[in-house]
Design an enzyme around this catalytic site. Structure first.
Site, PDB file in Angstrom:
ATOM      1  N   SER A 572       0.849  -1.184   0.000  1.00 43.90           N
ATOM      2  CA  SER A 572       0.000   0.000   0.000  1.00 43.90           C
ATOM      3  C   SER A 572       0.890   1.240   0.000  1.00 43.90           C
ATOM      4  O   SER A 572       1.698   1.421  -0.902  1.00 43.90           O
ATOM      5  CB  SER A 572      -0.947  -0.047   1.203  1.00 43.90           C
ATOM      6  N   HIS A 693      -7.871  -5.385  -0.717  1.00 39.18           N
ATOM      7  CA  HIS A 693      -6.759  -4.748  -0.031  1.00 39.18           C
ATOM      8  C   HIS A 693      -6.630  -5.211   1.414  1.00 39.18           C
ATOM      9  O   HIS A 693      -5.537  -5.203   1.977  1.00 39.18           O
ATOM     10  CB  HIS A 693      -6.969  -3.234  -0.059  1.00 39.18           C
TER      11      HIS A 693
END
Length: 721
Positions: A572, A693
């Site tokens: 990320s 995610h």
């Protein structure tokens, strides 16, 4: 626009066609040759992605032998997990994952009765693609609001079930991503039970590119159509606002907070729902607690009737103030616990009738290590001597401080460190005893390792801390390495997020195999307070990368590893970190594992949740801030003919936070530009479907760890057999 792919110079995937796409931004030409890879449905993107899949599969076949690694990771994950208890009268709610289960379940126990499962994601979806995102019992504990999402989308759907029967009695309510739930207690004369929550506006009311924004706070009445829910807050606010909602146990006070995206500041308002001049629960009259100031603040009304305010206003390491909720403004705040040397992270109140005096429990961290102190609730003064501090199980990290909502003398908290999976501990304020409340259900033999917190200097002289873990038998008596070893350096450095010591099966598996695992507490994180965060955001972002580069050089200088034995890893915002490392200093390491990354910093705001992060990075819409972004944007810093390290991108097709297009574009650019031998330093992309995610099943997690560690081990020379 019809350019066709060409063969790569050696083993590996097809090279993507480069197109002559150049944007003129504030007078600056910005090339974007792989713009077409942004469209996941473009036939060329689909074909290119298949080539990447084939190349990754070929690499896996050629470098088989990581099965034992996956088995060991699964063993280390088989501790299972257990959460702190959440009390509602005689009912106790708790999350728990059995050693062989793919997901945790939510359980409840009624008094001394048997434990029952309320929500089991695996039973609802045996594929493992459904996750339990959040849950909140009602004030009385008879109802439970819970949120599920499917396929990694994180698009939570909210439902309510009857705790006694386990039957769903309300919902589904969609568009409830990241929604808190704040229940109102049952009231005489009120037909429907009520709660406040946060929901996006209906998509038909919004332009297509804004449909994941525009949240509002609503009041929902059970049994009614969510389309008729009353909007109570949010009109006229920023489209990217996130909201928090809290209600007092007696149902009198409502607190709403709002932040523009992930900005390190927020506004807070309070409403007295019993105010005769207001409109009750459906039309509360809000009074500002703090608005328009550059600070992060949370507020709530305690059982003693005082307004508690936890803030970093004029206190970057945090302070706790109190005020009258009827006069909540900043000018009325009085410090109860002032800023100290450590970070003030959490507070809880113990006020049971068996105590001599009510107590304030305060959780702190210093250099990411936790501590807990006890204070007089009225004055805030710390208790003297040993009575003023809790003896924690070790040097590690604690979770939230949890008490009974009705008050009492007991407090629960989670604890973990490098070799200890999260246990739940109970503190009894009558006796000052700290005792184990619940342990994870699985027993695991953890390797004998040593973890040290080291200090090094960054390029500008700033002291940065580094958590280094290695096998005990590979260190000398002073904890120094006997010889350089393959090493993974992990970092994040953003959004004020702290990397604190915790049980990590991937790190332990790597260390057990003979490697070193290092975690850098970079600027941009929260380990040293809000000043530390701001020293690594916006125009200061390069400081984060400098800290990371310096950590790598420190590990080499101290003999832990060599540049040829070093792999860097981040995901990320941490994917941006390692993307910057590989494009700014490609000689720094042998391998890069870049997971779910941000990499095109010129166009990041146009995709996923990027528009909510402009306060962290800056915006390309501003000419000055575009300069910041272009100065480090990894996609724009690729130089043809450079000998880049081996790179593995890992992406998830259902990722709705960071679009996989970032990895596709930099992967294509590196495959074109690198002068490294593709057999020794390949650039590969591993992608997964039906996962996003965030949360994932244990099998998915173990498979990802297997592949990333196997790639790092191959590139750095760590034998896995």
């Amino acid at each position: 626009m019809d350019a066709q792919p060409s063969r790569s110079a050696g083993p590996g995937p097809e090279l993507a066609p480069r197109l002559d796409v150049v944007d003129e931004l504030h007078g600056t030409p910005v090339a974007d040759p792989y713009r077409w890879l942004e469209d996941r449905e473009d036939p060329r993107t689909l074909a290119w992605s298949r080539w990447q899949d084939e190349a990754w599969s070929a690499w896996v076949r050629e470098h088989a032998g990581a099965q034992r690694l996956e088995e060991r990771v699964r063993e280390l994950m088989s501790t299972g997990s257990v959460g702190a208890p959440v009390h509602r009268g005689e009912r106790v709610f708790r999350g728990r994952r059995e050693p062989t289960a793919e997901h945790a379940v939510l359980q409840v126990r009624d008094g001394d009765g048997p434990v029952r499962v309320l929500v089991d994601p695996a039973a609802l979806d045996p594929s493992g693609a459904t996750t339990l995102d959040a849950w909140r019992p009602s004030t009385e504990g008879d109802l439970l609001a819970y949120q599920l999402s499917e396929g990694g989308s994180e698009e939570s759907v909210l439902r309510v079930l009857d705790v006694a029967s386990g039957e769903v009695v309300d919902g589904p309510v969609d568009r409830a991503r990241y929604s808190p739930v704040a229940w109102l207690p049952a009231r005489e004369g009120v037909e429907h039970r009520e709660f406040y929550y946060v929901r996006r506006l209906p998509p038909e009311q919004l332009p297509e590119d804004e449909r994941q924004y525009h949240r509002r706070v609503y009041l929902h009445r059970l049994g009614t159509d969510p389309a008729t829910d009353v909007e109570v807050f949010g009109a006229g606010m920023s489209k990217t606002n996130y909201y928090g909602v809290w209600t007092s146990r007696d149902g009198r006070w409502l607190v709403v907070s709002a932040s523009d995206g992930t900005a390190p500041r927020n506004d807070v308002w309070i409403a007295d729902l019993a105010d005769p001049a207001g409109g009750g629960a459906a039309a509360p009259r809000f009074t500002p607690v703090v608005t328009g100031l550059d600070a992060q603040t949370s507020a709530w009304v305690g059982r003693d009737g005082r307004l508690y305010v936890l803030t970093d206003l004029d206190a970057p390491r945090g302070r706790l103030a109190v005020a009258d909720p009827a006069a909540p403004g900043v000018e009325h705040w009085r410090d109860l616990v002032p800023q100290g040397a450590a970070l003030l992270e959490d507070v809880a109140v113990l006020d049971g009738p068996q105590l001599e005096r009510p107590l304030l429990v305060v959780g702190w961290t210093e250099h990411a290590i936790s501590s807990v102190t006890l204070h007089d609730l009225v004055s805030g003064a710390r208790l003297e001597g040993a009575r003023g501090r809790l003896e924690l199980p070790g040097t590690g990290s604690i979770g939230g401080l949890v008490t009974r909502p009705e008050g009492g003398h007991e407090l629960w908290f989670g604890y973990t460190d490098t070799t200890t999976p999260a246990h739940v501990w109970r503190f009894d304020a009558r006796t000052h005893d700290v005792a184990l409340d619940a342990r994870p259900p699985g027993a695991v033999e953890v390797p004998a390792v040593v973890s040290r917190l080291l200090e090094y200097r960054s390029d500008d002289g700033t002291t940065v801390r580094l958590q280094v873990t290695a096998r005990r038998d590979l260190l000398d008596a002073e904890g120094r390495p006997a010889a350089p070893a393959p090493t993974v350096l992990y970092g994040y450095g953003g959004f004020g997020i702290s990397l604190s010591p915790h049980y990590a099966p991937d790190a332990l598996a790597w260390v057990e195999a003979g490697g070193v695992y290092a975690v850098a507490n970079l600027r941009g994180g929260g380990e040293e307070g809000e000043d530390w965060h701001r020293a690594g955001m916006r125009e200061h972002k390069q400081a984060v990368f400098d800290d990371f580069h310096a950590a790598a050089r420190f590990l080499v200088a101290e003999g832990f590893t060599t540049h040829e034995q070093l792999a860097v890893h981040g995901g990320s915002n941490g994917g941006l970190l390692v993307g910057a490392a590989l494009t700014q200093q490609p000689q720094l390491c042998a391998a890069v594992v870049c997971s779910a990354p941000l990499l095109d910093m010129v166009r990041y705001e146009l995709h996923g949740l990027g528009a909510t992060w402009s306060e962290e990075y800056g915006t390309a819409a501003d000419p000055t801030e575009l300069g910041w972004l272009l100065s480090y944007s990894p996609y724009h810093r690729v130089v043809e003919g450079t000998a880049y390290p081996a790179v593995l991108f890992t992406v998830f097709d259902a990722d709705s936070r960071v679009d996989p297009l970032h990895a596709r574009k930099l992967c294509a650019a590196l495959q074109h530009a690198t002068s490294s031998d593709p057999a020794r330093r390949p650039v590969l992309l591993r992608r997964e479907k039906d996962v996003g995610h965030g949360a994932r099943s244990v099998s998915r997690s173990a498979g990802l760890v297997r592949d990333t560690l196997a790639f790092a081990a191959w590139a750095t020379g760590l034998p896995l057999a």
